[in-house]
Design a protein around this motif. Sequence first.
Motif, PDB file in Angstrom:
ATOM      1  N   TYR A   1      63.530 -44.092 -37.985  1.00  0.00           N
ATOM      2  CA  TYR A   1      64.400 -43.042 -38.527  1.00  0.00           C
ATOM      3  C   TYR A   1      65.312 -42.460 -37.453  1.00  0.00           C
ATOM      4  CZ  TYR A   1      66.289 -39.228 -41.197  1.00  0.00           C
ATOM      5  OH  TYR A   1      67.177 -38.391 -41.817  1.00  0.00           O
ATOM      6  N   GLN A   2      64.888 -42.510 -36.210  1.00  0.00           N
ATOM      7  CA  GLN A   2      65.658 -41.892 -35.137  1.00  0.00           C
ATOM      8  C   GLN A   2      66.873 -42.714 -34.717  1.00  0.00           C
ATOM      9  OE1 GLN A   2      61.812 -41.055 -32.824  1.00  0.00           O
ATOM     10  NE2 GLN A   2      63.040 -39.277 -32.311  1.00  0.00           N
ATOM     11  N   ILE A   3      66.878 -44.011 -35.020  1.00  0.00           N
ATOM     12  CA  ILE A   3      67.996 -44.852 -34.545  1.00  0.00           C
ATOM     13  C   ILE A   3      68.710 -45.661 -35.616  1.00  0.00           C
ATOM     14  CG2 ILE A   3      67.020 -45.071 -32.218  1.00  0.00           C
ATOM     15  CD1 ILE A   3      66.351 -48.063 -33.017  1.00  0.00           C
TER      16      ILE A   3
ATOM     17  N   TYR B   1      53.693 -46.881 -38.659  1.00  0.00           N
ATOM     18  CA  TYR B   1      54.053 -45.590 -39.252  1.00  0.00           C
ATOM     19  C   TYR B   1      54.508 -44.600 -38.193  1.00  0.00           C
ATOM     20  CZ  TYR B   1      54.179 -41.532 -42.261  1.00  0.00           C
ATOM     21  OH  TYR B   1      54.613 -40.425 -42.954  1.00  0.00           O
ATOM     22  N   HIS B   2      55.809 -44.403 -38.146  1.00  0.00           N
ATOM     23  CA  HIS B   2      56.371 -43.377 -37.272  1.00  0.00           C
ATOM     24  C   HIS B   2      57.095 -42.362 -38.170  1.00  0.00           C
ATOM     25  CE1 HIS B   2      57.637 -42.705 -32.806  1.00  0.00           C
ATOM     26  NE2 HIS B   2      57.961 -41.611 -33.476  1.00  0.00           N
ATOM     27  N   TRP B   3      56.342 -41.857 -39.164  1.00  0.00           N
ATOM     28  CA  TRP B   3      56.647 -40.618 -39.860  1.00  0.00           C
ATOM     29  C   TRP B   3      57.510 -40.682 -41.119  1.00  0.00           C
ATOM     30  CZ3 TRP B   3      57.990 -36.999 -35.119  1.00  0.00           C
ATOM     31  CH2 TRP B   3      56.915 -37.048 -34.207  1.00  0.00           C
TER      32      TRP B   3
ATOM     33  N   HIS C   1      49.486 -46.051 -36.271  1.00  0.00           N
ATOM     34  CA  HIS C   1      50.155 -44.767 -36.466  1.00  0.00           C
ATOM     35  C   HIS C   1      50.668 -44.208 -35.153  1.00  0.00           C
ATOM     36  CE1 HIS C   1      49.202 -44.249 -40.664  1.00  0.00           C
ATOM     37  NE2 HIS C   1      47.926 -44.535 -40.436  1.00  0.00           N
ATOM     38  N   ASN C   2      51.775 -43.492 -35.242  1.00  0.00           N
ATOM     39  CA  ASN C   2      52.274 -42.733 -34.108  1.00  0.00           C
ATOM     40  C   ASN C   2      51.929 -41.259 -34.294  1.00  0.00           C
ATOM     41  OD1 ASN C   2      54.086 -42.401 -31.653  1.00  0.00           O
ATOM     42  ND2 ASN C   2      55.047 -40.967 -33.096  1.00  0.00           N
ATOM     43  N   GLU C   3      51.078 -40.732 -33.419  1.00  0.00           N
ATOM     44  CA  GLU C   3      50.831 -39.297 -33.307  1.00  0.00           C
ATOM     45  C   GLU C   3      50.313 -38.628 -34.579  1.00  0.00           C
ATOM     46  OE1 GLU C   3      54.321 -37.432 -31.599  1.00  0.00           O
ATOM     47  OE2 GLU C   3      54.008 -38.454 -29.699  1.00  0.00           O
ATOM     48  N   PRO C   4      49.081 -38.964 -34.978  1.00  0.00           N
ATOM     49  CA  PRO C   4      48.488 -38.291 -36.155  1.00  0.00           C
ATOM     50  C   PRO C   4      48.494 -36.758 -36.057  1.00  0.00           C
ATOM     51  CG  PRO C   4      47.138 -40.147 -35.490  1.00  0.00           C
ATOM     52  CD  PRO C   4      48.210 -40.031 -34.455  1.00  0.00           C
TER      53      PRO C   4
ATOM     54  N   PHE D   1      68.174 -39.380 -32.757  1.00  0.00           N
ATOM     55  CA  PHE D   1      67.920 -38.211 -33.607  1.00  0.00           C
ATOM     56  C   PHE D   1      66.546 -37.634 -33.293  1.00  0.00           C
ATOM     57  CE2 PHE D   1      66.201 -36.396 -37.583  1.00  0.00           C
ATOM     58  CZ  PHE D   1      67.095 -35.350 -37.727  1.00  0.00           C
ATOM     59  N   GLU D   2      66.533 -36.486 -32.633  1.00  0.00           N
ATOM     60  CA  GLU D   2      65.269 -35.905 -32.186  1.00  0.00           C
ATOM     61  C   GLU D   2      64.699 -34.957 -33.255  1.00  0.00           C
ATOM     62  OE1 GLU D   2      62.969 -36.582 -30.091  1.00  0.00           O
ATOM     63  OE2 GLU D   2      61.889 -34.742 -30.558  1.00  0.00           O
ATOM     64  N   TRP D   3      64.410 -35.504 -34.420  1.00  0.00           N
ATOM     65  CA  TRP D   3      63.697 -34.796 -35.493  1.00  0.00           C
ATOM     66  C   TRP D   3      64.271 -33.395 -35.735  1.00  0.00           C
ATOM     67  CZ3 TRP D   3      61.485 -38.753 -37.639  1.00  0.00           C
ATOM     68  CH2 TRP D   3      60.949 -39.770 -36.866  1.00  0.00           C
TER      69      TRP D   3
HETATM   70  C1  FCB Z   1      57.282 -37.735 -29.816  1.00  0.00           C
HETATM   71  C2  FCB Z   1      57.731 -38.673 -30.910  1.00  0.00           C
HETATM   72  C3  FCB Z   1      59.024 -39.382 -30.625  1.00  0.00           C
HETATM   73  C4  FCB Z   1      60.023 -38.493 -29.900  1.00  0.00           C
HETATM   74  C5  FCB Z   1      59.384 -37.783 -28.739  1.00  0.00           C
HETATM   75  C6  FCB Z   1      60.316 -36.899 -27.956  1.00  0.00           C
HETATM   76  O1  FCB Z   1      56.444 -36.771 -30.365  1.00  0.00           O
HETATM   77  O2  FCB Z   1      56.757 -39.668 -31.140  1.00  0.00           O
HETATM   78  O3  FCB Z   1      59.516 -39.885 -31.823  1.00  0.00           O
HETATM   79  O4  FCB Z   1      60.644 -37.654 -30.778  1.00  0.00           O
HETATM   80  O5  FCB Z   1      58.290 -37.027 -29.173  1.00  0.00           O
END
Ligand code: FCB
Length: 459
Positions: A27-29, A128-130, A172-175, A419-421
């Motif tokens: 989603y970020q790129i 899964y990255h969100w 998963h990335n960061e539960p 894109f930083e969320w």
């Molecule tokens: C992490 C996320 C990543 C990015 C960095 C700065 O929590 O996994 O996508 O946004 O932070």
Amino acid sequence: MTMTSQVSHQPIKFPPHFIWGAATAAYQIEGAWNEDGRGESIWDRFTHTPGKVEDGSNGDVACDHYHRWPEDIALMQSLGLQAYRFSIAWPRILPQGRGQVNQPGLDFYSRLVDGLLAAGIEPYITLYHWDLPQALQDQGGWPARATAEAFVEYADVVSRALGDRVKHWITHNEPWCISFLSHYIGEHAPGWQDGAASLRVAHHLLLSHGWAVPVIRRNSPGSQVGITLNFTPGDPASPSAADWEAWRYHDGYSHRWFLDPLYGRHYPADMVADFTAQGFLPEGMVFVEAGDMAAIAVQTDFLGVNFYTREIVRNKDAADNLPQTVFPAPRSEWTEMNWEVHPDSLYNLLNRLHFEYRPPQIFITENGASYADGPDSQGQIKDERRIAYLRRHLTAAHRAIKNGVPLVGYFGWSLMDNFEWARGYRQRFGLVWVNYDTQQRLPKDSALWYQRVIAENGF
Ligand code: FCB
């Protein structure tokens, strides 16, 4: 600052076969949010809702990587990257979350994987990255157990299609971010503020990981499978018993709630008591069914570590509904995310993970810094602070390896600005600078520095 985090002038050599990479997330790129049959994700819905993102931006176009991936692979190759960690957008593959597979979505990632391999770059996939399909959110999202079943179907489809060529998988990335940050603090999609829901989310994420690992192994023989957690080590604000107590809670809620079940220790009893007292477990741990804990404790090949910063923890303010208050150390150095630069915490963390949990291998799957430095009149991007950040964290990582920590690879966050969320495009974490008007990419000095580190396997 302690002596050990000073810049070292001793040459540093990493072990042979150490893996050097960079990371991104779909989603970020990618952009192309509604092309080629892609379904809506919870991040599309969230960013299209006014007030959710600091600069009002979204990922509709982002870095346009969906169209520019050949150029981006060439860029990675020019930097000498050996590995690239990226994520798959679930709604490109299964627009409704489960059921009908969208072949053009699979084809996109298949071409990307082929392009990487042709360039000599090893693909590392995060499933899964969100970006949950909005259709699944509408049916209850991660608080519903059925979403864990849907994840296994999705993992099956992707690993069948790519498992012949992709040999590294992260479920998963960061539960923690998906559960507490997104369902309790409410800062990320879907923006809930419900503590009880966040614990169900955490359980269903861990469960879906446990169920998916054997499926991925079956579809991708000889591959390595793991999960990535985010770590924000705390330090107590004072030696008082109250601040140590706050530190215990912070560590339990940020780290042990995930690590303990993954390594076969069930959920930590102290945190079950705390969450009960907080009203997060109104019916107890009813969401844990027979067999769940054994499934979650499935043996993995590696632990992915995302590390950026530490936090100082002190006893709660009376006005606060959390049992602890966290803040960045006041007299220190911070990045533009207001995250403290504290490489010794990475060193301590790696040692702790090795000695307490014994993962067979560890990858640093993310580490990096937000500084907005852009091109000067000559087009050079002198991001000295990012180089210093990376050098100091790699020095800390190297020290941990010397202690016997099985750290086998490092992925810088991020390949390029993106894109930083909830923070939007103002936060720039890239090794490569992106001009969002023209989509031009320009390697920063840090990228050129990293290129040399890779070539020399050290610095
Ligand atoms: C992490 C996320 C990543 C990015 C960095 C700065 O929590 O996994 O996508 O946004 O932070």
